[in-house]
Motif scaffolding. Structure first.
Motif, mmCIF file in Angstrom:
data_model
loop_
_atom_site.group_PDB
_atom_site.id
_atom_site.type_symbol
_atom_site.label_atom_id
_atom_site.label_comp_id
_atom_site.label_asym_id
_atom_site.label_seq_id
_atom_site.Cartn_x
_atom_site.Cartn_y
_atom_site.Cartn_z
ATOM 1 N N TYR A 109 35.904 45.849 27.755
ATOM 2 C CA TYR A 109 35.942 47.319 27.734
ATOM 3 C C TYR A 109 34.607 47.957 28.123
ATOM 4 N N MET A 110 33.486 47.273 27.850
ATOM 5 C CA MET A 110 32.168 47.838 28.165
ATOM 6 C C MET A 110 32.003 48.075 29.665
ATOM 7 N N LEU A 111 32.674 47.260 30.479
ATOM 8 C CA LEU A 111 32.512 47.368 31.927
ATOM 9 C C LEU A 111 33.728 47.951 32.628
ATOM 10 N N LEU A 112 34.826 48.128 31.910
ATOM 11 C CA LEU A 112 36.031 48.631 32.557
ATOM 12 C C LEU A 112 35.847 50.091 32.958
ATOM 13 N N GLN A 113 35.974 50.359 34.240
ATOM 14 C CA GLN A 113 35.911 51.723 34.735
ATOM 15 C C GLN A 113 36.767 51.811 35.999
ATOM 16 N N ARG A 114 37.125 53.024 36.347
ATOM 17 C CA ARG A 114 38.103 53.216 37.414
ATOM 18 C C ARG A 114 37.639 52.605 38.740
ATOM 19 N N ASN A 115 36.370 52.826 39.108
ATOM 20 C CA ASN A 115 35.936 52.312 40.414
ATOM 21 C C ASN A 115 35.842 50.790 40.438
ATOM 22 N N LEU A 116 35.710 50.143 39.263
ATOM 23 C CA LEU A 116 35.724 48.685 39.225
ATOM 24 C C LEU A 116 37.135 48.161 39.487
ATOM 25 N N LEU A 117 38.145 48.757 38.850
ATOM 26 C CA LEU A 117 39.539 48.369 39.099
ATOM 27 C C LEU A 117 39.893 48.574 40.569
ATOM 28 N N TYR A 118 39.469 49.711 41.105
ATOM 29 C CA TYR A 118 39.751 50.063 42.492
ATOM 30 C C TYR A 118 39.076 49.079 43.456
ATOM 31 N N THR A 119 37.805 48.772 43.189
ATOM 32 C CA THR A 119 37.074 47.847 44.065
ATOM 33 C C THR A 119 37.703 46.464 44.034
ATOM 34 N N GLY A 120 38.039 45.972 42.843
ATOM 35 C CA GLY A 120 38.647 44.647 42.739
ATOM 36 C C GLY A 120 39.948 44.558 43.502
ATOM 37 N N LEU A 121 40.815 45.565 43.347
ATOM 38 C CA LEU A 121 42.112 45.542 44.031
ATOM 39 C C LEU A 121 41.948 45.607 45.540
ATOM 40 N N THR A 122 41.017 46.416 46.022
ATOM 41 C CA THR A 122 40.872 46.591 47.475
ATOM 42 C C THR A 122 40.160 45.424 48.149
ATOM 43 N N ARG A 123 39.750 44.402 47.381
ATOM 44 C CA ARG A 123 39.211 43.180 48.000
ATOM 45 C C ARG A 123 40.352 42.302 48.520
ATOM 46 N N ALA A 124 41.594 42.568 48.077
ATOM 47 C CA ALA A 124 42.739 41.730 48.459
ATOM 48 C C ALA A 124 43.292 42.173 49.808
ATOM 49 N N ARG A 125 43.455 41.217 50.717
ATOM 50 C CA ARG A 125 43.996 41.533 52.037
ATOM 51 C C ARG A 125 45.519 41.436 52.055
ATOM 52 N N ASN A 126 46.071 40.354 51.479
ATOM 53 C CA ASN A 126 47.515 40.122 51.569
ATOM 54 C C ASN A 126 48.230 40.060 50.223
ATOM 55 N N LEU A 127 47.488 39.766 49.153
ATOM 56 C CA LEU A 127 48.131 39.585 47.853
ATOM 57 C C LEU A 127 47.153 39.906 46.737
ATOM 58 N N ALA A 128 47.617 40.671 45.746
ATOM 59 C CA ALA A 128 46.818 40.951 44.548
ATOM 60 C C ALA A 128 47.665 40.693 43.316
ATOM 61 N N VAL A 129 47.108 39.943 42.371
ATOM 62 C CA VAL A 129 47.786 39.664 41.103
ATOM 63 C C VAL A 129 46.857 40.116 39.980
ATOM 64 N N LEU A 130 47.290 41.104 39.216
ATOM 65 C CA LEU A 130 46.517 41.607 38.082
ATOM 66 C C LEU A 130 47.184 41.126 36.803
ATOM 67 N N ILE A 131 46.367 40.567 35.899
ATOM 68 C CA ILE A 131 46.900 39.963 34.680
ATOM 69 C C ILE A 131 46.171 40.538 33.473
ATOM 70 N N GLY A 132 46.928 41.002 32.488
ATOM 71 C CA GLY A 132 46.246 41.422 31.274
ATOM 72 C C GLY A 132 46.920 42.543 30.524
ATOM 73 N N SER A 133 46.087 43.318 29.851
ATOM 74 C CA SER A 133 46.535 44.305 28.886
ATOM 75 C C SER A 133 46.691 45.685 29.515
ATOM 76 N N LYS A 134 47.853 46.303 29.270
ATOM 77 C CA LYS A 134 48.068 47.667 29.751
ATOM 78 C C LYS A 134 47.063 48.614 29.112
ATOM 79 N N ARG A 135 46.752 48.364 27.850
ATOM 80 C CA ARG A 135 45.776 49.210 27.155
ATOM 81 C C ARG A 135 44.401 49.100 27.812
#
Length: 736
Positions: free
Chosen positions: A678-704
């Motif tokens: 939670y200390m590092l979770l922020q919107r631009n981090l989620l966005y940056t991680g997802l946009t590194r994927a070219r053909n496939l992205a799998v996100l695993i974890g907590s909705k909260r």
């Protein structure tokens, strides 16, 4: 032979040196000791030891899988050789200008007492035939250096300072090293990479420095300011926060004394304290070089923008038909206007998310400028981004460091004194450009050159300090094309659709699980202990089977943190064991807590210009030399060899941090999102991680946890004042 407790090797005479690293003092040698039968192999930081030396060693026995028992040295003391033969070997191997013949003559004349004469009365050696004043001076200089290095090593051992730094300390201070360290050990933290404030502080305390010594207070403030800049990317820190953080770090030292030390640093021009009323900040504290960077960026950009190099809209309009023919389609009105603006302004920014056509517009602009006869250079912060740039435009592209021609002294060949040649410089992934690199680029640009910056303002900012792209856009003084329209084909990608949803603070949409074209999956799992197993299953089994991808080369795990069950350290260990286990007969090299094997995916973690590898470069271990403690890594066709000390620049890369992934793109990305982060979770981090994927992205974890990240849009805000400085400059010149 006790492999657990520390033991001693007494009167260990060095018979031969098998390996010696002059940079860090690491040695492998063979010795003969009075309390061990036969020859013993010793390893450790021993400096420039030579055959014939006599040592008292403390350490532990280890069993090397190939070379058998070895004595790993923890501490040592040098004693003078006791036998004439030992002294002869010692002199001829350790003192410049003394060979076997001269060493034999010296020992024949003075016996083992020659070593005392070298210390107390070296002039006596002039009585020996063949020793001139010049040769004597060479002998004295060599002996003094030899003794100084040994004394320094013993001094560092005594004060619990890692002897790994002995070579660097001696190189910096020479024979005065011990005296310098006694005067102010905190200088080590300023001047030697790898020695932090805490290491210097431990040493200072052992030397008797008080908790409120001015050297400690000043060093602690600089360390705190530097840490906030390095970890948080801040150009400045409000004074109250700096003082409170520094006081806490130094065990709650007196606040008033700390404030006095801060003003002393200002007098010494180590820091700059400035009021920033536009941001309602009183007394912002800059490291002096960051203050200069920020002002210089503003000044140079202002000068560049105001230096006319016109291209008429008519010329651009005439060039466009041929450009569209090359592209194979007609540009939209929005795209045409962006081309006109980019060609007619000295500095221009293109920003937008995935699927908005950044690459298309960039290519159209580059082709138009080329059609107009302008000489174009293309660059990006990373090698991978530069390669994608070349693939997109068909024109050569390189890293910014290679473009500016980085020099061994830390500067660039192209600078304010030697401008690079060219009419246009296009920089992609410019959100990654920090303040220091931006200054370097602007220094190298002639005033006649155009600068076009391409990047996504919503990604994480640069790893280094500053937030240059966002500041240039937000100041509203630099012409900018903000692309928002998602093109039809991109709308079919759930990676693109969900990246924009995240950017708007919305939860991602999921594909129907059995859709054959599915490129995005969200796997809910609230139990953090089960997330690691899901990552392993996805990377090692499910994705390779369904999509035919190589789990080592094609699938990248990205994670916000280094620690924890789904941090980089733990994930790299378990992924390595699944994807590249150590089999019977295999070799490996251990460095710290990490074992490297042939076939491991690795990441370069800092720029190394001598080896031509850069922070963020991904490679594969292709060879190990366990005898020399070296490994070889292939980086896209380039083979680079690392000695033991250089392996600190590598890490396993089955899992890397989201920050380290900037500028890269992978066929498939797997990313855990858990409340532990939670200390590092922020919107631009989620966005940056997802946009590194070219053909496939799998996100695993907590909705909260995901919701925490979506709602966090301020945690990463950086202390910068560049946008306001630019506005002020333009206002002064009546340009707004």
């Amino acid at each position: 032979m006790n492999q657990e407790k520390s033991t001693r090797l007494e009167a260990a005479e060095v018979c031969s040196v098998v390996y010696s690293n002059s940079e860090n003092g690491y040695v492998i040698a063979r010795v003969s000791s009075k309390n061990e039968p036969g020859m013993t192999t010793i390893t450790g930081i021993l400096g420039d030891i030579q055959p014939g030396e006599s040592l008292e060693l403390t350490g532990k026995w280890k069993v090397h899988p190939k070379y058998g028992p070895q004595f790993e040295v923890e501490t040592f003391e040098q004693t003078m050789p006791a036998t004439e033969n030992g002294v002869i070997k010692f002199l001829q191997s350790s003192i410049k200008g003394v060979g076997e013949k001269t060493a034999t003559v010296l020992v024949g004349e003075y016996g083992v007492g020659i070593l005392d004469i070298l210390d107390d009365d070296p002039e006596k050696l002039l009585e020996i035939k063949g020793i001139s004043k010049k040769k004597l001076q060479d002998i004295i200089d060599s002996w003094t250096k030899q003794r100084a290095i040994k004394n320094l090593l013993v001094f560092l051992q005594t004060h619990n300072v890692p002897t790994t730094f002995a070579g660097k300390i001696f190189h910096l201070y020479g024979a005065t090293a011990e005296m310098k360290l006694r005067e102010n050990p905190y200088d080590l933290a300023y001047e030697i990479r790898g020695v932090g404030f805490r290491t210097a502080d431990q040493m200072a305390i052992k030397l008797g420095f008080k908790q409120d010594a001015w050297q400690r207070l000043e060093a602690g403030l600089i360390y705190t300011l530097f840490t906030l800049s390095e970890r948080g990317g801040h150009m400045f820190v409000p004074k109250d926060k700096l003082l409170s953080d520094a006081a806490r770090m130094m065990d709650n030292v007196d606040f008033d004394k700390l404030e006095t030390a801060l003003y002393s640093l200002e007098d010494k021009k180590r820091v700059r304290i400035e009021d920033l009323p536009e941001q309602d900040i009183e007394q912002a504290v800059y490291l002096m070089h960051f203050y200069h960077f920020e002002n210089e960026i503003a000044q140079r950009l202002h000068q560049l923008i105001n230096h006319p190099t016109p291209v008429s809209r008519n010329k651009v309009a005439k060039a466009l038909p041929k450009v569209e023919e090359t592209l194979g389609f007609s540009l939209s009105d929005e795209q045409r206007e962006a081309v006109f603006e980019a060609c007619s302004n000295k500095v221009f920014i293109i920003t937008g998310g995935p699927g908005t056509g950044k690459t298309t517009i960039t290519k159209a602009i580059v082709l138009t400028l080329k059609e107009l006869g302008l000489k174009i250079k293309q660059a990006a912060p990373t090698g991978r981004a530069a390669k994608r740039m070349f693939e997109a435009t068909g024109l050569p592209a390189q890293t910014i460091h290679r473009l500016l021609q980085y020099q061994p002294d830390g500067g660039f060949q192209y600078c304010q004194d030697q401008k690079m040649k060219g009419d246009v410089l296009v920089i992609d992934e410019s959100s990654m450009v920090d303040a220091h690199l931006c200054v370097s680029v602007l220094r190298a640009l002639p005033h006649t050159c155009r600068l076009i910056l391409v990047g996504d303002i919503n990604q994480l900012p640069s790893v280094g300090s500053g937030n240059v792209l966002a500041d240039l856009i937000n100041c509203e003084m630099v012409p900018c094309a903000r692309l928002t329209h998602i093109f039809r084909q991109a709308k079919e990608s759930y990676i693109v659709v969900n990246a924009h949803r995240i950017n708007q603070g919305e939860m991602p949409l999921g594909h129907p699980q059995e859709a054959p074209e599915a490129d995005f999956f969200w796997i809910p799992q609230e139990d953090q202990s089960k997330v690691q197993r899901l990552i392993l299953d996805s990377v090692c089994d499910r994705i390779p089977k369904r999509y035919g991808l190589d789990p080592v080369r094609d699938i990248q795990v990205l994670t916000p943190m280094h620690k924890g069950e789904v941090g980089t350290m733990a994930l790299n260990q378990v992924l390595q064991e699944r994807l590249n286990p150590l089999r019977s007969g295999d070799r490996e090299i251990k460095r710290g807590q990490v074992c490297y094997r042939v076939g491991d995916r690795v990441l370069q973690t800092r720029n190394n210009y001598d080896k031509d590898v850069f922070n963020g470069d991904l490679g594969m271990v292709v060879d190990l030399n366990t005898q020399e403690n070296e490994l070889t890594v292939e980086f896209e066709g380039t083979f680079v060899t690392y000695e033991a000390s250089e392996m600190d620049d590598l890490s396993l890369a089955y899992a890397v941090s989201v920050h380290k992934s900037q500028g890269s793109e992978y066929p498939a990305v797997v990313m855990p999102i858990v409340t532990q982060h939670y200390m590092l979770l922020q919107r631009n981090l989620l966005y940056t991680g997802l946009t590194r994927a070219r053909n496939l992205a799998v996100l695993i974890g907590s909705k909260r946890a995901f919701q925490i990240g979506l709602n966090n849009v301020t945690a990463g805000k950086r202390g910068t004042h560049l946008a306001y400085r630019l506005r002020h400059l333009f206002a002064e010149n009546n340009l707004i």
